[in-house]
Design a protein around this motif. Sequence first.
Motif, PDB file in Angstrom:
ATOM      1  N   MET A 119       0.786  -1.327   0.014  1.00  0.00           N
ATOM      2  CA  MET A 119       0.105   0.024   0.016  1.00  0.00           C
ATOM      3  C   MET A 119       0.847   1.184   0.050  1.00  0.00           C
ATOM      4  O   MET A 119       0.450   2.155  -0.344  1.00  0.00           O
ATOM      5  CB  MET A 119      -0.975   0.092   1.245  1.00  0.00           C
ATOM      6  N   LEU A 120       2.214   1.013   0.536  1.00  0.00           N
ATOM      7  CA  LEU A 120       2.904   2.285   0.583  1.00  0.00           C
ATOM      8  C   LEU A 120       3.884   2.337  -0.440  1.00  0.00           C
ATOM      9  O   LEU A 120       4.748   3.251  -0.667  1.00  0.00           O
ATOM     10  CB  LEU A 120       3.775   2.379   1.957  1.00  0.00           C
ATOM     11  N   LEU A 159      12.675   2.743   1.517  1.00  0.00           N
ATOM     12  CA  LEU A 159      12.236   2.792   2.800  1.00  0.00           C
ATOM     13  C   LEU A 159      13.142   1.390   3.682  1.00  0.00           C
ATOM     14  O   LEU A 159      13.503   1.690   4.814  1.00  0.00           O
ATOM     15  CB  LEU A 159      10.814   2.302   2.956  1.00  0.00           C
ATOM     16  N   LEU A 172      15.549  10.957   5.969  1.00  0.00           N
ATOM     17  CA  LEU A 172      14.053  10.576   5.678  1.00  0.00           C
ATOM     18  C   LEU A 172      13.323  11.295   5.308  1.00  0.00           C
ATOM     19  O   LEU A 172      12.634  10.908   4.288  1.00  0.00           O
ATOM     20  CB  LEU A 172      13.937  10.119   7.278  1.00  0.00           C
ATOM     21  N   ILE A 173      13.402  12.515   5.686  1.00  0.00           N
ATOM     22  CA  ILE A 173      12.615  13.843   4.761  1.00  0.00           C
ATOM     23  C   ILE A 173      12.893  13.741   3.486  1.00  0.00           C
ATOM     24  O   ILE A 173      11.992  13.537   2.645  1.00  0.00           O
ATOM     25  CB  ILE A 173      12.979  14.969   5.537  1.00  0.00           C
ATOM     26  N   ILE A 224      11.111  10.860   1.735  1.00  0.00           N
ATOM     27  CA  ILE A 224       9.644  10.895   1.730  1.00  0.00           C
ATOM     28  C   ILE A 224       9.474  11.590   0.496  1.00  0.00           C
ATOM     29  O   ILE A 224       8.469  11.802  -0.167  1.00  0.00           O
ATOM     30  CB  ILE A 224       9.118  11.282   3.161  1.00  0.00           C
ATOM     31  N   TYR A 225      10.177  12.956   0.445  1.00  0.00           N
ATOM     32  CA  TYR A 225       9.853  13.712  -0.609  1.00  0.00           C
ATOM     33  C   TYR A 225      10.036  13.526  -2.056  1.00  0.00           C
ATOM     34  O   TYR A 225       9.113  13.489  -2.617  1.00  0.00           O
ATOM     35  CB  TYR A 225      10.826  15.012  -0.276  1.00  0.00           C
ATOM     36  N   TYR A 250       9.804  10.283  -2.623  1.00  0.00           N
ATOM     37  CA  TYR A 250       8.773   9.184  -2.910  1.00  0.00           C
ATOM     38  C   TYR A 250       7.404   9.880  -3.208  1.00  0.00           C
ATOM     39  O   TYR A 250       6.894   9.235  -4.258  1.00  0.00           O
ATOM     40  CB  TYR A 250       8.621   8.614  -1.522  1.00  0.00           C
ATOM     41  N   PHE A 251       7.148  11.037  -2.968  1.00  0.00           N
ATOM     42  CA  PHE A 251       5.989  11.713  -3.491  1.00  0.00           C
ATOM     43  C   PHE A 251       6.364  12.052  -4.946  1.00  0.00           C
ATOM     44  O   PHE A 251       5.198  12.230  -5.563  1.00  0.00           O
ATOM     45  CB  PHE A 251       5.464  12.871  -2.600  1.00  0.00           C
ATOM     46  N   GLN A 266       4.805   7.686  -5.574  1.00  0.00           N
ATOM     47  CA  GLN A 266       4.829   7.140  -4.729  1.00  0.00           C
ATOM     48  C   GLN A 266       4.867   5.729  -4.481  1.00  0.00           C
ATOM     49  O   GLN A 266       4.397   4.520  -4.227  1.00  0.00           O
ATOM     50  CB  GLN A 266       2.878   7.135  -4.201  1.00  0.00           C
ATOM     51  N   PHE A 307       8.801   3.390  -3.478  1.00  0.00           N
ATOM     52  CA  PHE A 307      10.264   3.339  -2.842  1.00  0.00           C
ATOM     53  C   PHE A 307      11.105   2.636  -3.604  1.00  0.00           C
ATOM     54  O   PHE A 307      12.369   2.748  -3.235  1.00  0.00           O
ATOM     55  CB  PHE A 307       9.882   2.883  -1.618  1.00  0.00           C
ATOM     56  N   PHE A 338       6.909   8.271  10.629  1.00  0.00           N
ATOM     57  CA  PHE A 338       6.978   8.003   9.167  1.00  0.00           C
ATOM     58  C   PHE A 338       5.646   8.761   8.851  1.00  0.00           C
ATOM     59  O   PHE A 338       5.639   9.642   7.774  1.00  0.00           O
ATOM     60  CB  PHE A 338       7.229   6.466   8.749  1.00  0.00           C
ATOM     61  N   LEU A 380       5.223  12.500   9.047  1.00  0.00           N
ATOM     62  CA  LEU A 380       6.082  13.265   8.253  1.00  0.00           C
ATOM     63  C   LEU A 380       5.566  13.238   7.147  1.00  0.00           C
ATOM     64  O   LEU A 380       5.628  14.287   6.346  1.00  0.00           O
ATOM     65  CB  LEU A 380       7.469  12.696   8.440  1.00  0.00           C
ATOM     66  N   SER A 381       5.233  11.969   6.422  1.00  0.00           N
ATOM     67  CA  SER A 381       4.716  11.756   5.079  1.00  0.00           C
ATOM     68  C   SER A 381       3.519  12.704   4.967  1.00  0.00           C
ATOM     69  O   SER A 381       3.305  13.479   3.763  1.00  0.00           O
ATOM     70  CB  SER A 381       4.432  10.491   4.798  1.00  0.00           C
ATOM     71  N   ILE A 418       4.501  16.132   4.321  1.00  0.00           N
ATOM     72  CA  ILE A 418       5.468  16.457   3.371  1.00  0.00           C
ATOM     73  C   ILE A 418       4.357  16.573   2.279  1.00  0.00           C
ATOM     74  O   ILE A 418       4.370  17.218   1.001  1.00  0.00           O
ATOM     75  CB  ILE A 418       6.799  15.484   3.219  1.00  0.00           C
ATOM     76  N   VAL A 446       8.332  20.224   9.343  1.00  0.00           N
ATOM     77  CA  VAL A 446       8.908  19.122   9.218  1.00  0.00           C
ATOM     78  C   VAL A 446      10.095  19.139   9.838  1.00  0.00           C
ATOM     79  O   VAL A 446      10.690  18.176  10.637  1.00  0.00           O
ATOM     80  CB  VAL A 446       8.753  18.525   7.703  1.00  0.00           C
ATOM     81  N   GLN A 448       1.559  -3.595   7.526  1.00  0.00           N
ATOM     82  CA  GLN A 448       0.662  -4.315   6.745  1.00  0.00           C
ATOM     83  C   GLN A 448      -0.695  -4.611   7.416  1.00  0.00           C
ATOM     84  O   GLN A 448      -1.686  -4.375   6.883  1.00  0.00           O
ATOM     85  CB  GLN A 448       1.465  -5.486   6.111  1.00  0.00           C
ATOM     86  N   TYR A 506      -7.224   0.379   5.395  1.00  0.00           N
ATOM     87  CA  TYR A 506      -7.742   0.536   4.140  1.00  0.00           C
ATOM     88  C   TYR A 506      -9.059  -0.253   3.816  1.00  0.00           C
ATOM     89  O   TYR A 506      -9.645   0.487   3.132  1.00  0.00           O
ATOM     90  CB  TYR A 506      -6.491  -0.088   3.333  1.00  0.00           C
TER      91      TYR A 506
END
Lengths: 488, 460
Positions: A63-64, A126, A170-171, A174-175, A177-178, A182, A184, B377, B380-381, B384, B393, B449, B456
């Motif tokens: 999902m991520l 990740l 990590l920031i 994530i940045y 990643y977007f 979306q 990794f 996580f 922060l996500s 962001i 952040v 998960q 979900y």
Amino acid sequence: MIPVLLIVIPLLSGLATFLIKQEKGAKTWSLLASLITLVVSVIGITMVKDKAALSANLEWLPMLGSSFSVTLDGMGQILCLLTAVAFPMIFLATWNASYKNAKSFYALMLLGQAGLMGAFLAHDALLFYFFWELALIPAYFLCSQWGGERRIAVTMKFFIYTFVGSLFMLIGIIYVYFHAGQNFSIESFYSAALSPKEQNWLFWLFFVAFAIKMPIFPLHTWQPDTYEQSPTAVTMVLSGVMVKMGLLGVIRWLAPVLPMATWQNGDTVGLLCVIGMIYASILAIQQDDLKRLIAYSSIAHVGLMCLAIFVTSEKGMQGVMIQMFNHGINVIGLWIVVELIERQFGTRKISELGGLAQKAPALAILLVVVSLANVALPLTNAFIGEFLLFTGVFTSTVSKMGPVFTAVAGLSIILSAVYTLNMIQRVFFGNTNQLTASAHDIRSNEKIVLGILVVAILVVGVYPKPFLELTQGTVEAIMSKMITKHPI
Amino acid sequence: MNAIVISAIWGVIMMFSGAFSKNLKTVRALSIVGIALLFVVNLLELYGTHLFTVDTKGMLQFDSFGLLFNAIAIGSTAVYFLLNGRDMEKVGLHVAEYYALIFFVLCGISIASSFSSLLMLFLAIEIISIPLYILTGADKRNLKSNEASLKYFLMGAFSTGIMLMGICLIFGAKGSFSIEQIALGDGTLTPMVGAGLLLLMFSLAFKVSAAPFHFWTPDVYDGAPTVFTSFMATIVKAGLFIAFIKLFGDAFGELHGQWQTLIAIITAATLIIGNLTAVFQQSVKRMLAYSSIAQAGFMLFSLVALNGMGREGLLYYTLAYSIPTIGIFAILVRMKDYTFEGFNGLAKHQPVLAAVTSIFLLSLAGIPATAGFMGKFYMLSAAIQNGHVMWLVIIGIICAAISVYYYFRVIQAMYFKEGDAQELETSSFHKGLLVLMAAFVIFIGIQPQWLLNQLYTFFS
């Protein structure tokens, strides 16, 4: 399958070690486990030709957009081999040392190995972050529990330093990643749509994390203290293997992901590296403590490797690959010698030692070879590496300051000869004193370990071809993603 | 609806149980039965079985988000009962009443997670708050406990007043208490709505102990009997957060751009004050009080971002924060010395307890492979992804790094410092439960998960 084994074997054997009661049992068990890991790693390099067996992609967090994706590419092979070689060496070399609460010590060592392996193998951002941090936790406990007098404060500094860096990364992750749909996975990271401006500030977020780990001037201040206060077995892991996490991070997760910014900031970083090299070398000359001397020397060597990455040349990148392995072997050799000296005499002060060569000839011979490798003399492995590094820096088409960097960095080689030879002279030659008069030579297991290291140093020094071939693919792949020409 | 009715009824049953049975074991057993029943009926509702059909005239609306939150809150309370049952009996004589009050709080939380009218919100906040005033003062002969209770009551009453004023202003502007009605509009902020929104924000910020409305928190958490601090700092706080995000997300979501900066500043202040002050504490209990302020700062990220990731993250964070905190408090409550020195050498005498405490602390600090990391996580996500608050952040991660310092002080004391650890009463049941909790923290840290799947499935 192979990469999964490389992580799982140390992980499970490490957890099992917590249950072993006797010290001897824990020792033997962990040595055995690390040898099995070594065998698996060697099999991965030599026997397996099937690409599919060298990577694994298991479902983790669909999902991520993250999966448990581990791959043994050329760089992974060489670093995993280093990790796999280092641990049995360390266990053998410290066989005679006795640790309070030994089972926890060995368990944490093996868990650390699992973390390191994971960080070297992960091809998912990740997952990489996960292992990057997990390698740190055992190191924290090892240093704080079994270290020197000031261990608690020093280790806290070390931990917070690296943790801050990691969070910045990590920031960044994530940045990206977007902006990478979306996802990794490393492929989507390589094709992330980022403007030059975004790349530029993201670059520093990533770089700080890696620079702290390596360490690069001016973020190195945790390193000499930590190396000094940690138990030597842990120092070997930190400087021999963990430092490479930073280099790998730059090569795999920074330069190809943010090529534009790497190209733009290359010379700035290069300047920091060169300053650090000279600075650390000068400090190394003045040290009286053997551990601090090697710690500073290590900063200088790593600085050169980092410099070679940022000048973006194929030769330099080749050099980094092989030198990562060489530096690991050489520095572990040096630490083993320090450990042996400290265990015998209870001191690491150069001024209190002297004339050891008369009493411990075997140790002296082995140390001299390792030290010469540290100075990068021809015939030793480091010569090959540093030659490539310097060629890369000198011929770089990206850096505007290639020749200047080469000249100044070359100075640090001379300085390294000064402190290394000075150390040999004052510790091993000259007259014996009260302390060293009754010295005895090293035991056979220690001879074997150092002997193996010396053989490795000479073999790679004379015949580096297989190593260079191993990493050729990775180097080409990385170089193809970086900007190699100066666009006018 | 199931959870609201059953928790209210069971609260009454618990009250009477104290009058009819002098046997504490019966009371405790009854509370466990009650919480289990509550959990089951809430799950039933999640899967579509409604035991009670009450026409609430649209004042309550049960969606999966709220019910899922109820499940987490009730589940955590169950763990809390199992761990702390014996310790609650040591606080005072009126054990049955304590249980009753906690059931009433749960009733309030269930309303807070399902309100769709400002009146219900007010009711929920009051139902949560009033029992807490009593629980804070439960240790009647302790001066500190009394002081904390009075302080909490006065400050709480004050903030409730502010909230009422806010509600009135909103009602005046929009002509309705209904969240849906309030949400209608073209996204412009009239002065009256603005004033109402501000008052509501401040009063809720007070309830979740966000800076600069946090001053009551350390004293109240420190003064209250430790067992109840554990409950207040975790489950109750999370329940108030749900109310906060429901109100501001549903009713004022359109105006998000107008209040985002303000809430971001509150978040930043909460993070900075909570973390910096925690560094200087000498008592672990007080440190945990400030740490709860700091963690609230992270939970506020979900309000700042106000997106899907933030909402899911809040649920996840609730669990990732509550379980470790309840665990640490359950160990702390059995210790006599609450200072950091009190933990010296614990690893030698109680290796299992030291190990689980370490895992809980690592989780609170947000180290990977624990639940806390995934929580951070997510937060922060979310921020962001929102994109407007990168500065927040950066402050967030610096504060996360600071938090390592004070969490690790406990680990240092337990493992690396010598000391004659204090006598610690513990049973194998107590230990076993804590080990299970630690395993759970690691499990949802490595395999979020499983939990995400639940989230979900209900969100889609």
